[in-house]
Design a protein around this motif. Structure first.
Motif, PDB file in Angstrom:
ATOM      1  N   UNK A  14       0.833  -1.200   0.000  1.00 13.84           N
ATOM      2  CA  UNK A  14       0.000   0.000   0.000  1.00 13.84           C
ATOM      3  C   UNK A  14       0.870   1.253   0.000  1.00 13.84           C
ATOM      4  N   UNK A  15       1.927   1.248   0.796  1.00 16.40           N
ATOM      5  CA  UNK A  15       2.831   2.399   0.813  1.00 16.40           C
ATOM      6  C   UNK A  15       3.473   2.610  -0.541  1.00 16.40           C
ATOM      7  N   UNK A  18       1.006   4.038  -2.953  1.00 15.68           N
ATOM      8  CA  UNK A  18       0.862   5.457  -2.636  1.00 15.68           C
ATOM      9  C   UNK A  18       2.021   6.284  -3.153  1.00 15.68           C
ATOM     10  N   UNK A  19       3.225   5.772  -3.013  1.00 15.60           N
ATOM     11  CA  UNK A  19       4.398   6.490  -3.524  1.00 15.60           C
ATOM     12  C   UNK A  19       4.369   6.588  -5.039  1.00 15.60           C
ATOM     13  N   UNK A  20       3.945   5.526  -5.699  1.00 19.36           N
ATOM     14  CA  UNK A  20       3.872   5.540  -7.165  1.00 19.36           C
ATOM     15  C   UNK A  20       2.813   6.526  -7.632  1.00 19.36           C
ATOM     16  N   UNK A 122      -1.472  10.089  -1.106  1.00 14.95           N
ATOM     17  CA  UNK A 122      -1.101  10.584   0.221  1.00 14.95           C
ATOM     18  C   UNK A 122      -1.715   9.727   1.316  1.00 14.95           C
ATOM     19  N   UNK A 123      -2.971   9.327   1.131  1.00 15.82           N
ATOM     20  CA  UNK A 123      -3.644   8.497   2.128  1.00 15.82           C
ATOM     21  C   UNK A 123      -2.942   7.149   2.279  1.00 15.82           C
ATOM     22  N   UNK A 129      -2.670  10.762   8.051  1.00 18.65           N
ATOM     23  CA  UNK A 129      -3.868  11.060   7.270  1.00 18.65           C
ATOM     24  C   UNK A 129      -4.869   9.914   7.358  1.00 18.65           C
ATOM     25  N   UNK A 130      -4.378   8.680   7.346  1.00 23.90           N
ATOM     26  CA  UNK A 130      -5.276   7.528   7.487  1.00 23.90           C
ATOM     27  C   UNK A 130      -5.999   7.558   8.826  1.00 23.90           C
TER      28      UNK A 130
END
Length: 145
Positions: A14-15, A18-20, A122-123, A129-130
């Motif tokens: 998931x991280x 999000x970075x991509x 970002x989430x 933020x989550x």
């Protein structure tokens, strides 16, 4: 006032997603801002079609705003501020396309698609933020029951 926020760790995939997503948005918006700094004919024609005339100062100002907001989004400590500013900027782009009656799904809603990528990326990469998203907390509570 004390604020207690639970951090919900994201999985490694998931991280990375999000970075991509965030990386794609950053590259696109930096390119978009950079081409507005150079008075190329395609940029001035687009500005005229959007109803803003061919003002170099306005074009450069929009390019600078895009780059500053994108850099704020790219730096982790200021990423939420950058996302908020980019949301406003993209909302203005959507309003401009509505005003000139651009095609809905390809032009008008492109700012929405980009905004979803801004906040989605970002989430996925930001635990703080989550923890602020109420629907996320509800889903986690349902899983634990």
């Amino acid at each position: 006032m004390t604020v207690i926020a639970e951090n919900y760790p994201a999985s490694s995939p998931a991280r990375w997603i999000g970075r991509i997503l965030s990386g794609l948005v950053i590259v696109f918006l930096l390119f978009d801002g950079a081409i507005k700094l150079v008075p190329w004919p395609i940029v001035t024609e687009t500005m005229e079609r959007m109803g803003y005339g061919s003002s170099d100062a306005l074009m450069r100002g929009l390019g600078a705003i895009t780059i500053v907001c994108t850099v704020l989004y790219a730096i982790p400590p200021t990423s939420i501020l950058g996302a908020i500013l980019l949301t406003g900027y993209l909302g203005g782009a959507i309003a401009s396309h509505v005003r000139i009656e651009s095609p809905l799904f390809t032009h008008t809603l492109f700012g929405l698609y980009l905004g979803l990528m801004v906040w989605g990326g970002l989430w996925l990469r930001d635990a703080n933020l989550r923890s602020l998203m109420p629907f996320r907390r509800t889903l986690l509570q349902q899983r634990s029951q």
